[in-house]
Design a protein around this motif. Sequence first.
Motif, PDB file in Angstrom:
ATOM      1  N   ILE A   1       0.818  -1.216   0.000  1.00 21.92           N
ATOM      2  CA  ILE A   1       0.000   0.000   0.000  1.00 21.92           C
ATOM      3  C   ILE A   1       0.856   1.273   0.000  1.00 21.92           C
ATOM      4  CG2 ILE A   1      -1.643   1.356   1.371  1.00 21.92           C
ATOM      5  CD1 ILE A   1      -2.810  -1.385   2.305  1.00 21.92           C
ATOM      6  N   CYS A   2       1.954   1.239   0.731  1.00 22.68           N
ATOM      7  CA  CYS A   2       2.786   2.432   0.884  1.00 22.68           C
ATOM      8  C   CYS A   2       3.794   2.631  -0.251  1.00 22.68           C
ATOM      9  CB  CYS A   2       3.530   2.387   2.218  1.00 22.68           C
ATOM     10  SG  CYS A   2       2.457   2.466   3.665  1.00 22.68           S
ATOM     11  N   ASN A   3       4.112   1.577  -0.989  1.00 27.30           N
ATOM     12  CA  ASN A   3       5.186   1.678  -1.975  1.00 27.30           C
ATOM     13  C   ASN A   3       4.788   1.311  -3.398  1.00 27.30           C
ATOM     14  OD1 ASN A   3       7.636   2.178  -0.111  1.00 27.30           O
ATOM     15  ND2 ASN A   3       6.645   0.390   0.805  1.00 27.30           N
ATOM     16  N   ARG A   4       3.597   0.798  -3.594  1.00 30.90           N
ATOM     17  CA  ARG A   4       3.155   0.365  -4.917  1.00 30.90           C
ATOM     18  C   ARG A   4       1.748   0.889  -5.209  1.00 30.90           C
ATOM     19  NH1 ARG A   4       7.830  -0.498  -4.610  1.00 30.90           N
ATOM     20  NH2 ARG A   4       8.927  -2.496  -4.758  1.00 30.90           N
ATOM     21  N   GLU A   5       1.375   0.816  -6.480  1.00 27.52           N
ATOM     22  CA  GLU A   5       0.005   1.124  -6.854  1.00 27.52           C
ATOM     23  C   GLU A   5      -0.644  -0.132  -7.438  1.00 27.52           C
ATOM     24  OE1 GLU A   5      -1.769   3.498  -6.092  1.00 27.52           O
ATOM     25  OE2 GLU A   5      -0.354   5.099  -5.597  1.00 27.52           O
ATOM     26  N   ILE A   6      -1.772  -0.523  -6.876  1.00 25.42           N
ATOM     27  CA  ILE A   6      -2.554  -1.615  -7.453  1.00 25.42           C
ATOM     28  C   ILE A   6      -3.443  -1.006  -8.525  1.00 25.42           C
ATOM     29  CG2 ILE A   6      -4.255  -3.411  -7.037  1.00 25.42           C
ATOM     30  CD1 ILE A   6      -3.214  -3.642  -4.179  1.00 25.42           C
ATOM     31  N   TYR A   7      -3.146  -1.329  -9.783  1.00 25.87           N
ATOM     32  CA  TYR A   7      -3.926  -0.764 -10.881  1.00 25.87           C
ATOM     33  C   TYR A   7      -5.315  -1.388 -10.955  1.00 25.87           C
ATOM     34  CZ  TYR A   7      -0.627   2.357 -13.208  1.00 25.87           C
ATOM     35  OH  TYR A   7       0.182   3.433 -13.528  1.00 25.87           O
ATOM     36  N   ASN A   8      -5.380  -2.712 -10.793  1.00 24.00           N
ATOM     37  CA  ASN A   8      -6.680  -3.368 -10.755  1.00 24.00           C
ATOM     38  C   ASN A   8      -6.556  -4.729 -10.087  1.00 24.00           C
ATOM     39  OD1 ASN A   8      -5.903  -5.135 -13.133  1.00 24.00           O
ATOM     40  ND2 ASN A   8      -6.039  -3.146 -14.181  1.00 24.00           N
ATOM     41  N   MET A   9      -7.683  -5.224  -9.636  1.00 23.10           N
ATOM     42  CA  MET A   9      -7.708  -6.510  -8.918  1.00 23.10           C
ATOM     43  C   MET A   9      -9.051  -7.180  -9.130  1.00 23.10           C
ATOM     44  SD  MET A   9      -7.404  -7.244  -4.803  1.00 23.10           S
ATOM     45  CE  MET A   9      -5.622  -7.144  -4.710  1.00 23.10           C
ATOM     46  N   LEU A  10      -9.008  -8.502  -9.318  1.00 24.84           N
ATOM     47  CA  LEU A  10     -10.217  -9.321  -9.350  1.00 24.84           C
ATOM     48  C   LEU A  10     -10.170 -10.239  -8.136  1.00 24.84           C
ATOM     49  CD1 LEU A  10     -10.211 -10.495 -13.101  1.00 24.84           C
ATOM     50  CD2 LEU A  10     -10.899  -8.281 -12.159  1.00 24.84           C
ATOM     51  N   HIS A  11     -11.115 -10.052  -7.225  1.00 21.44           N
ATOM     52  CA  HIS A  11     -11.183 -10.935  -6.059  1.00 21.44           C
ATOM     53  C   HIS A  11     -12.006 -12.145  -6.456  1.00 21.44           C
ATOM     54  CE1 HIS A  11     -12.048 -11.450  -1.472  1.00 21.44           C
ATOM     55  NE2 HIS A  11     -11.296 -12.409  -1.993  1.00 21.44           N
ATOM     56  N   LEU A  12     -11.345 -13.272  -6.621  1.00 25.09           N
ATOM     57  CA  LEU A  12     -11.964 -14.465  -7.205  1.00 25.09           C
ATOM     58  C   LEU A  12     -12.594 -15.385  -6.176  1.00 25.09           C
ATOM     59  CD1 LEU A  12      -9.021 -15.210  -9.642  1.00 25.09           C
ATOM     60  CD2 LEU A  12     -11.235 -14.264 -10.296  1.00 25.09           C
ATOM     61  N   GLY A  13     -12.002 -15.474  -4.990  1.00 28.57           N
ATOM     62  CA  GLY A  13     -12.503 -16.401  -3.985  1.00 28.57           C
ATOM     63  C   GLY A  13     -12.266 -17.845  -4.386  1.00 28.57           C
ATOM     64  N   ALA A  14     -13.179 -18.728  -3.989  1.00 24.08           N
ATOM     65  CA  ALA A  14     -13.044 -20.161  -4.285  1.00 24.08           C
ATOM     66  C   ALA A  14     -13.498 -20.475  -5.710  1.00 24.08           C
ATOM     67  CB  ALA A  14     -13.857 -20.968  -3.284  1.00 24.08           C
TER      68      ALA A  14
END
Length: 633
Positions: free
Chosen positions: A566-579
Amino acid sequence: MNKSAIKNFAVSARNKLIEDITQKAYGLGIKKDEIKEIETFEGGFKIKGMGNSKIYKKYEVKQREELVAKIKEKGLEQVIEGAAYTWFNRFIALRFMEVNEYLPTGVRVLSSLEEGKTEPDLIKEALNVDLDIDKKIVYRLIDENDMEDLYKYLLIKQCNQLGQIMPMVFEEIADYTELLLPNNLLAGGSVIRNLVESIEEEDYKDQVEIIGWMYQYYISEKKDEVFAGLKKNEKITKENIPAATQLFTPKWIVKYMVENSLGRLWLESHPDEELKAQWKYYLEEAEQDPEVQKKLDELKNPNLNPEEIKVLDPAMGSGHILVYAFDVIYEIYLKANYSEKDIPQLILEKNLYGLDIDDRAGQLAALALMMKARSKNRRIFREKIELNVCAIQESNGIPKEAIEYLVNPQDTGIEEMIHRDDVEYLVNVFKDAKEYGSILDVKKIDFDVIEKRLEEIKNGGTLDLFELEYRGIILEKLPALIKQGRIMSEKYDVVCTNPPYMGRKGMNEKLVRYVDENFKDSKSDLFAVFMELDDIYVRTNGFMAMINQHSWMFLSSFEKLRKKVICNREIYNMLHLGAHAFEEIGGEVVQSTTFVLRKVKLDKYKGSYIRLVEFNNAKGKEDSFLDMISKEY
């Protein structure tokens, strides 16, 4: 693609090959608890104490000696497992190539084009096939009606020819691997017959993906054995890490990761609506505040050349991610007005890099990339291509005397340029390297001068016995260490991977000690350790795309890792897939998230996050994701 048929074949092939090769070893007087002596004579040798033992040829004496030495080093089980895997890979490669008409000879090796015929066309064309054969041997075997030995002879010659094109896949067969080639390859129920008869040819037609599925299914029973051992508190050895951690990445997730990292890198500097439209898993960037957008604009590089882009998969397995990266960067080259005939070789030599600890997976990754290149350029086999993929090798077994021989050359113009520290570092950093794989942090050294010295040794004159011994060790071990050292000391524009999943419970003592010392914030699981490899492999402003377990987002044991991201990178996008993201895995065992982050910090950047956990099957997750994109989520 009939995955059920592929799985049934791959599982049975492993068991059949291990059984047949074990029997071949027994015929050579080799059992788990006994290695019989041999009786040599002018024409060859026999095994002592085995009655009417087969007479083996003279050249096979050396092969048996190599086999015995390897068994003493690794154990009979590991050697047989390795030989079985090697022949499995070769059979798969030959089948894929003959179905797609990629074999340089144009002659089928495992099957026949004649309907209803089981004898391979290679036998019928024995005297006409464009291979380096001794026709006297072929005539003799035909006269003796010895079709089995004739087929083995031709098969080995075919593999050796392909070794000139793909040395990583078809290492020249002049060692114990040839000696362990199973008998009765043409009989009903053999691995070759089952391969030809059980899987439809259509499943091979330009579908390199089949190679990855073969790999996953082949090691599936081994994986079950390893996990059964974990329940008994048995640690995972370096030999079993590949089987324990390999998981074939769903195709749509591969596309999401590659398009949103490699694709984004290109599109941000070279906007192209037509190209973007081809990548249906590409996520548009969220609208940003003016000050953030200004920083994003500063990251653009309108002078970026396709040849400059470097993509690494540090846990490549059978090369599934690299193969799709090939497709994406191929389209980039076309948009940059490169000639179609030049693009495949440029991609293989300049753009794609891969690492794995599994030798056989490395072979399959090389095969998959070469087959992808061949599908784009039918003349690619005429080029001498050095792929930038490798299975990480260990420096174990290199004595100090061999290092002395390497760094103290006599009568050479490069003597002053050879740095002892570099050579000693290269040997030390890769000691027990298969315990750690690509999580090793390797520094740049003067690889070029060491390679010059190797060439000098290779072309050297008369040597005494001690020099010959050290020369052999150096020429056998050093080239692989140099190649992986080059790859592991480089920085990349994009790192894209599905890392190994292994908690501390399964790690052996050496691995635990290494991650404790070097990855304090992610040491609870190898997948989290791989998240920190952006420090090692990703250039400033570069991308990392990954699918891993979602536990790093929630558990207290990963709190420091989360803060670091969180402090040093940027998350451009994420898919939370789960099971249920992996169709081959039932239940709630693996709960996943896939994301693309960038090695940069932009205050107030707005990433895109999509929740797909409520869908209980892989197809549902994919369809929902595409639906959200179409509605401009």
